[in-house]
Design an enzyme around this catalytic site. Structure first.
Site, PDB file in Angstrom:
ATOM      1  N   LYS A 244     -23.387   2.794  31.893  1.00 42.13           N
ATOM      2  CA  LYS A 244     -24.516   2.162  31.203  1.00 42.13           C
ATOM      3  C   LYS A 244     -25.069   1.074  32.111  1.00 42.13           C
ATOM      4  O   LYS A 244     -24.362   0.131  32.479  1.00 42.13           O
ATOM      5  CB  LYS A 244     -24.044   1.569  29.877  1.00 42.13           C
ATOM      6  CG  LYS A 244     -25.150   0.861  29.124  1.00 42.13           C
ATOM      7  CD  LYS A 244     -24.729   0.468  27.724  1.00 42.13           C
ATOM      8  CE  LYS A 244     -25.839  -0.265  27.017  1.00 42.13           C
ATOM      9  NZ  LYS A 244     -25.441  -0.722  25.689  1.00 42.13           N
TER      10      LYS A 244
ATOM     11  N   ARG B   9     -33.864  -3.730  21.520  1.00 44.72           N
ATOM     12  CA  ARG B   9     -33.323  -5.059  21.178  1.00 44.72           C
ATOM     13  C   ARG B   9     -34.149  -5.696  20.095  1.00 44.72           C
ATOM     14  O   ARG B   9     -33.643  -6.431  19.255  1.00 44.72           O
ATOM     15  CB  ARG B   9     -33.258  -5.921  22.424  1.00 44.72           C
ATOM     16  CG  ARG B   9     -32.212  -5.340  23.355  1.00 44.72           C
ATOM     17  CD  ARG B   9     -31.853  -6.257  24.467  1.00 44.72           C
ATOM     18  NE  ARG B   9     -30.908  -5.575  25.353  1.00 44.72           N
ATOM     19  CZ  ARG B   9     -30.638  -5.949  26.571  1.00 44.72           C
ATOM     20  NH1 ARG B   9     -31.220  -7.029  27.066  1.00 44.72           N
ATOM     21  NH2 ARG B   9     -29.772  -5.281  27.300  1.00 44.72           N
TER      22      ARG B   9
ATOM     23  N   LYS C 270     -26.713   6.249  30.862  1.00 40.72           N
ATOM     24  CA  LYS C 270     -27.787   5.598  30.118  1.00 40.72           C
ATOM     25  C   LYS C 270     -28.414   4.502  30.949  1.00 40.72           C
ATOM     26  O   LYS C 270     -27.668   3.724  31.537  1.00 40.72           O
ATOM     27  CB  LYS C 270     -27.188   5.005  28.839  1.00 40.72           C
ATOM     28  CG  LYS C 270     -28.165   4.232  28.008  1.00 40.72           C
ATOM     29  CD  LYS C 270     -27.447   3.561  26.874  1.00 40.72           C
ATOM     30  CE  LYS C 270     -28.455   2.717  26.119  1.00 40.72           C
ATOM     31  NZ  LYS C 270     -27.871   1.889  25.132  1.00 40.72           N
TER      32      LYS C 270
HETATM   33  C1  PBG Z   1     -25.907  -1.879  22.206  1.00 40.51           C
HETATM   34  C2  PBG Z   1     -26.866  -0.823  22.603  1.00 40.51           C
HETATM   35  C3  PBG Z   1     -28.090  -0.938  23.272  1.00 40.51           C
HETATM   36  C4  PBG Z   1     -28.654   0.339  23.290  1.00 40.51           C
HETATM   37  C5  PBG Z   1     -27.761   1.173  22.670  1.00 40.51           C
HETATM   38  N1  PBG Z   1     -26.648   0.452  22.272  1.00 40.51           N
HETATM   39  C6  PBG Z   1     -28.792  -2.124  23.786  1.00 40.51           C
HETATM   40  C7  PBG Z   1     -28.265  -2.912  24.907  1.00 40.51           C
HETATM   41  O1  PBG Z   1     -27.249  -2.609  25.528  1.00 40.51           O
HETATM   42  O2  PBG Z   1     -28.883  -3.935  25.174  1.00 40.51           O
HETATM   43  C8  PBG Z   1     -29.997   0.690  23.868  1.00 40.51           C
HETATM   44  C9  PBG Z   1     -30.694   1.832  23.219  1.00 40.51           C
HETATM   45  C10 PBG Z   1     -32.133   1.971  23.548  1.00 40.51           C
HETATM   46  O3  PBG Z   1     -32.736   1.181  24.305  1.00 40.51           O
HETATM   47  O4  PBG Z   1     -32.730   2.922  23.014  1.00 40.51           O
HETATM   48  N2  PBG Z   1     -25.058  -2.347  23.179  1.00 40.51           N
END
Ligand code: PBG
Length: 326
Positions: free
Chosen positions: A194, A204, A247
């Site tokens: 990630k 967010r 991701k």
């Molecule tokens: C939580 C999380 C996030 C996303 C999925 N789980 C946000 C982040 O890490 O800031 C992002 C999903 C998206 O942007 O569609 N940790």
């Protein structure tokens, strides 16, 4: 011109083109993200994510019924809690918003696949994915909390948990604790690679999870790195992940492809909020054809090697793939 050097022969008409198509998107490849909030009769559109809604549980149940009708096989669920505190204690309550939702969905639709995102950031007042002490993220203390969340989701009947926090060692800790508590059949889809990405911006705002101070660069990966992604994937496989994830997806197709070529394990990719929002915005201005571009993006993610695609377009895709031309 020499014989056999006319590739256009196989582009002559749609039937031939479909016959030799190397990548076919299927609705069964896709997972649809849903955002659940407390309350009743809530159906609130997320500003930077047109046609994506925060919903209360009653509406989530209606939504799931619609998704099943469209042929969608599963969702990933994000919760927006009643309140936040320093340690994110709303995240592991037995009657928390996610736990209640999972129970209700599985009760009514036992075969429908329910995955839960597992993280602290929506639940902590500081908005970080881990516990913070003296300005530092406490990795190992966070693991205990993540494991508590996983057990509470498992207890509610979830099929799969998806840790998205990027703490070290979380897959092993969650796997061990799920097993110890009798949840051997709850799978783990790990957000393994990630990246620290600007493409999460609209999410967010949907999940109220932006960090108050600092950013996530001490736990999410630098977008410049590829070898590190392979290391993270390997660690998660060794720790017991059933599915690994890359991701975001679109700017990381090379990473998806590299993982695909190096590891024989189911691979997911998350087509994140920013990837969705930029196409939506351009198509609202008439600058891009949303359906065409979205299907092109989703196909590229699959072509790169992802078997599972998490996308806000899953619902539209169900309609496009069913009624539209292939
Ligand atoms: C939580 C999380 C996030 C996303 C999925 N789980 C946000 C982040 O890490 O800031 C992002 C999903 C998206 O942007 O569609 N940790």
């Amino acid at each position: 011109m020499k014989l056999g050097k006319r590739p256009r022969r196989l582009r002559k008409n749609k039937n031939i083109r479909n016959l030799i198509k190397e990548t076919n998107l299927n609705i069964s490849d896709m997972i649809y993200p849903l955002f659940v909030v407390n309350g009743e009769n809530i159906y609130r559109e997320i500003p930077a994510m047109p046609e994506v809604y925060q919903m209360s549980i009653d509406n989530i149940l209606k939504e799931v019924e619609e998704l099943i009708g469209l042929g969608i096989k599963g969702i990933i669920l994000f919760g927006i809690p009643e309140y936040k505190d320093e340690i994110g204690s709303c995240a592991w309550q037995n009657d928390g918003v996610v736990q209640k939702t999972v129970r209700k969905i599985k009760n009514k639709y036992p075969d429908f696949l329910v995955i839960t995102d597992l993280c602290l950031c929506q639940y902590t007042s500081h908005g970080h994915c881990g516990l913070v002490e003296d300005g530092d993220i406490r990795n190992d203390l966070t693991l205990d909390k993540l494991s508590k969340i996983a057990i509470s989701h498992a207890n509610a009947g979830v099929d799969m948990v998806a840790p998205s926090d990027m703490m070290d060692g979380r897959v092993e800790k969650i796997r061990n604790d799920l097993d110890k508590n009798g949840y051997k059949n709850v799978a783990i889809m790990s957000y393994s690679a990630k990246y620290h990405s600007g493409f999460y911006g609209p999410f967010r705002n949907a999940a109220h999870s932006a960090p108050e101070e600092g950013d996530r660069s001490t736990y999410q990966m630098d977008s410049a790195n590829k070898n590190e992604a392979l290391k993270e994937i390997k660690l998660d496989i060794n720790e017991g992940a059933d599915i690994v994830m890359v991701k975001p997806a679109l700017s990381y197709l090379d990473i998806i492809n590299e993982v695909k070529n190096n590891y024989k394990i189911p691979l997911a990719a998350y087509n994140v909020s920013g990837e969705y929002a930029m196409v939506k915005a351009a198509s609202k201005k008439g600058w891009l054809d949303e359906k065409r571009v979205a299907l092109e993006i989703l196909t590229s993610i699959k072509r790169a090697g992802a078997e599972i695609i998490i996308s806000y377009w899953a619902k539209d895709s169900a309609k496009w793939l069913k009624y539209g031309e292939k």
